[in-house]
Design an enzyme around this catalytic site. Structure first.
Site, short mmCIF file in Angstrom:
data_model
loop_
_atom_site.label_atom_id
_atom_site.label_comp_id
_atom_site.label_asym_id
_atom_site.label_seq_id
_atom_site.Cartn_x
_atom_site.Cartn_y
_atom_site.Cartn_z
N ARG A 67 -9.83 11.89 -9.54
CA ARG A 67 -9.78 10.51 -9.05
C ARG A 67 -11.10 9.80 -9.27
O ARG A 67 -12.15 10.41 -9.21
CB ARG A 67 -9.48 10.49 -7.54
CG ARG A 67 -8.23 11.21 -7.16
CD ARG A 67 -8.15 11.42 -5.65
NE ARG A 67 -7.94 10.16 -4.94
CZ ARG A 67 -7.95 10.05 -3.62
NH1 ARG A 67 -8.18 11.10 -2.84
NH2 ARG A 67 -7.74 8.88 -3.05
N ASP A 122 -11.95 -9.49 -8.14
CA ASP A 122 -10.55 -9.61 -8.54
C ASP A 122 -9.71 -9.80 -7.27
O ASP A 122 -10.24 -9.75 -6.17
CB ASP A 122 -10.12 -8.33 -9.27
CG ASP A 122 -9.22 -8.64 -10.44
OD1 ASP A 122 -8.39 -9.56 -10.32
OD2 ASP A 122 -9.38 -8.00 -11.48
N THR A 150 1.42 -0.81 -11.36
CA THR A 150 1.00 0.58 -11.55
C THR A 150 1.00 0.82 -13.06
O THR A 150 2.02 0.61 -13.72
CB THR A 150 2.01 1.54 -10.88
OG1 THR A 150 1.92 1.40 -9.46
CG2 THR A 150 1.72 3.00 -11.26
N HIS A 209 -7.17 10.78 5.33
CA HIS A 209 -6.77 10.47 3.94
C HIS A 209 -7.31 11.55 2.99
O HIS A 209 -6.58 12.06 2.12
CB HIS A 209 -7.33 9.08 3.59
CG HIS A 209 -7.22 8.68 2.14
ND1 HIS A 209 -6.34 7.73 1.68
CD2 HIS A 209 -7.92 9.10 1.03
CE1 HIS A 209 -6.48 7.58 0.37
NE2 HIS A 209 -7.43 8.40 -0.04
#
Lengths: 266, 266, 266, 266, 266
Positions: free
Chosen positions: E201, E210, E249, E188
């Site tokens: 990031r 959550d 998003t 990744h």
């Protein structure tokens, strides 16, 4: 209520209101029993405040909150009520009532009276979850050391955070025989033990009472420990038999009735 | 209506209203037939009360509830109507009407008239489920003892709680031949039998009439038994062919029309 | 309109309104062609009535319904319009318009004009489904006897109920070759044949025109037969390739424009 | 604007409004470049009109639409704006703006200004989709004949219909190596070629910019061809790697700004 | 604020408002620490503006925004607040607050005060996401070169775009042992490295806080690079263990408090 806020006419009224009821607030249901015994119903009712609430002036808000306090006090003989502030931390809900009762109709009566009170029209239902406490299912078969560890007391001190996570197991889970489920629940419990002192848990059984199998309720002063606990539980085999975890996850802060009133009166 | 509430002008009016209609309330459709025979349509219509309702004063509420009572009475010749209070126990709905009719158009006429009544504009539709009663599908092939057990009467006395759970089976279920389904339904029935006396069940078939295959309706005075019944049913093989169970689960308390009016008039 | 309702000032106005237009209602599009030929677009537009509608007085309602009637009449040259009352039987929608047109823009024009009419602001869009009629895909390969059976006329008489069920097939279905799909559709048709006389069906193809592959439309006077038809269709192999069935299922009663106006005018 | 509608005071004002701006509407961004080059951002913003809009009188509507026109004109230097009427054909949205810009911030600025304009408070956001144009990914490896076929011009003439279908591929799709995906995209393209002349397509890449991987946009005058194109695409292997197709499918008719204004002014 | 907009009475007031506070805006929490250290809570709170906001006149808007500014300033000692404009680019939300705090209660206090401020009644909650920063989990085991590459600084200059993507991993992911996950996270990271300089990031851990496992936050001036980064991440094996990616998003543009106020004041 902090002293600095006890200034100005309505703030003073609010201070009197908050103070004046404190003495009465201990003439209540046998709260300890309701929170510890099996066969007790737990209802989690979340509410948002309507847009209209924001437009009220201070005296109107205080009048309505006084009535809210009255309703809570009036039902304290039969139900144990805990309050949480969700605003800012959870979606679409501002406050959460956790209600324990030996008879679910008493919880309904409280919520119906809350709705019928002057405050009721500013409360918008944002979800209700029902469950009941039962005797531990798998613990009796656990090793003695584990049983002893589970009896260790939580760390003392305030536990500001509360989290509610509804759970639904898959059909495959229920199709397993009790023994296989017990093995996995032992692994689950082992993963949870390191957090036993800092994260307090309570389990409600919901099958049939709601679109759930369980409501898991957590209290902690250490959210990172709580997060790590959940992470550990996601890694055990039993988690693969979970079809719904959260949705919603309710995260909030514990408040006394007076603290909550003070916040809402702003 | 409790005596202590029959005080004050509007409360008196309400008492008269509630009392005055009692005598008429038995001139109705053949309720027993509608609730026991096959080929009868069952409609479950849930409503929330609008925010506006909370703003009405007592005389306005009583006037609207009088009209509601009139609509119910007027349709009692053709439909059997049961009422439930969901408020506080179920999401997004306050009241539930269960309507039985030999002709579904009669149920629609009742609901259209309800909507057109002065009360109608305060009722916000929160879901409708349609089904029909049919002759038992698998019972004829069950052993005689099981058939006898299924005929045992429920325990007498009031059954305050009612629960509605919609069910959709998977395509795999319907693809099984009748014999395989019968074997599983026998296991299902065996799991349910221990709760036969304390939890009353009624099944409605919905395929095509709604996004469901079945509506299961339960009445009980013992919610823990009901919960354990559902838990038992989750453990049998047939449950693995269930694609939807609940969503919504409607949990409420049975009310006579007068009891419901009294609650809503608050 | 029943005689007993033609009393009172506005009721009389309504009676005149309903009667006065009857003579004009047959100067319309070639309805038979639109409902039977391939290449015709079918739009199902469901609407709820806003809360405001319930607050209008009778003359205002009648004025708006007169305008609604005008819009329908005005477009009848190009589109065929069928009306259904969903209220009481389906979630969140009160009325359904089924519109057939050779050119989909004509359906849009009707709906835009409906929205722009005085009635429009009381109609809340509750869903639109688009499809088109096409020549039968699998029938040409069916045995002659089956073809003959499919041509049998439906039983005469009124068909009060209409049901709309949207369908989406799985990617696996479309990946099958035409022959394999034909075999399954033959089994599907065999399962449906026993209900051919009492349940009328019409198929609309929707791929690309909506989030669907098909809209299935049913008319019947016998809801139990319809339910049994759907149950039979759930048991054939082709059903396992269905990803969405319903959601929504729209169940309502067919109404003439005058009948619908009478109901809405209440 | 049809002559028959240019009657009555406000209709005349509207006619002047629509006419008066035509001359200015070509001083705009290099529309051809924005619509054909790679690296351009496409935003699809759907709006419903609020209930309030329906209550405005004609002069107010015209004043607001004049302002809307002003906002569109003002941004034409940087963004290319296409307009579609969804009302009547798509759920929950009335109009669609398709906005192309070399810099996505310019699209945002337009939409922020639209919102801040007098018209803005009558527009209720009903969904935004973001994507960008990129060089063709698989075409370079296609056979020469296929490349030539793809270059054939569309049939001339107006293309009244536009359809927007969002797509999300499965994780399995992205896990395939480029070569395997290329083979499937060749099959996909072969299936689409017969419709190349009558259905115009444009592809937007959305991964990360939205909850999608692609936005597919179609224009056609022949909806049946479009439907058959989608049906063909559902039958190729690549379709089995599609997790979301539509939801929403937006179907509408292309409108010039003046045509849209005329419709909304009704 | 551009000079051309500083004209007209209220615009001048707004200019003064925006300018007058600049000097105070650096007396704040140790922002660098909050944004870089582990154990810090990040809350993403999205809001839509109510329809009412659009109806306010300029002085009222400016008064409310002044109050908003006051609330932000007041909390800057304990929380780091970043602001984003979502309007036009994301569904159902107009602004996004990203709040970092060592104690989550401080974030809640800020959001409660924001709600209680005069601006609060125009803000409609559109979603809250909670997470926390933690020490890198897999990086310590990465090769030295990769570690070095990850330390390379981002390209200097403004990064106008911000994107928030919530992620939930599958139960299968968590069931993998740490080593297998580490191998996949290395793949990744390799896929992400080419975009390290242009796309910044930040990762937040959410399990239990959550309905998520992670919140991924991106900043970039190059949206195409960001899109290609996501595309690369969709192609690695680890992506197949992702159950939720987005939904929502959130795509927006970074704004200083003054820039945001200027936009909202329009």
């Amino acid at each position: 209520m902090s002293r600095s806020r006890c200034a100005g006419l309505y703030a003073i009224v609010l201070c009197v209101l908050l103070g004046g009821w404190v003495s009465a607030s201990y003439a209540a249901a046998d709260r300890d029993k309701l929170l510890s015994e099996p066969g007790i119903y737990g209802t989690f009712a979340a509410f948002g405040l309507t847009e209209e609430w924001g437009r009220l002036d201070a005296p109107a808000k205080i009048a309505h909150l006084t009535a809210l306090k009255g309703v809570v006090e009036q039902h304290r003989e039969k139900v144990a009520i805990d309050l949480y502030l969700l605003r800012g931390l959870s979606d679409h809900a501002d406050v959460l009532f956790r209600i324990h009762a030996a008879d679910l109709r008493d919880s309904q009566k409280f919520l119906v009276d809350l709705h019928a009170s002057p405050m009721g029209r500013y409360l918008k239902g944002a979800g209700v979850l029902n469950g009941m406490s039962k005797k531990a299912n798998y613990v009796p078969g656990f090793p003695d050391q584990m049983k002893a560890d589970l009896k260790t007391a939580s760390e003392p001190g305030p536990v500001p955070y509360a989290i509610v996570i509804p759970i639904r197991k898959s059909a495959e889970w229920w199709a397993l025989d009790q023994e296989k489920r017990a093995v996995m629940m032992k692994e689950h419990t082992e993963a949870a033990l390191p957090y036993h002192k800092t994260v307090k848990r309570k389990l409600y059984h919901s099958s049939g009472l709601d679109d759930l199998d369980f409501i898991t309720y957590f209290e902690t002063s250490n959210l990172e420990d709580f997060h790590n606990l959940i992470l550990s539980l996601e890694k055990v085999k039993e988690f693969q038999y979970t079809r719904r975890f959260g949705h919603p996850t309710l995260l909030g802060t514990s408040k006394s009735l007076d603290q909550l009133i003070e916040t809402l009166a702003q």
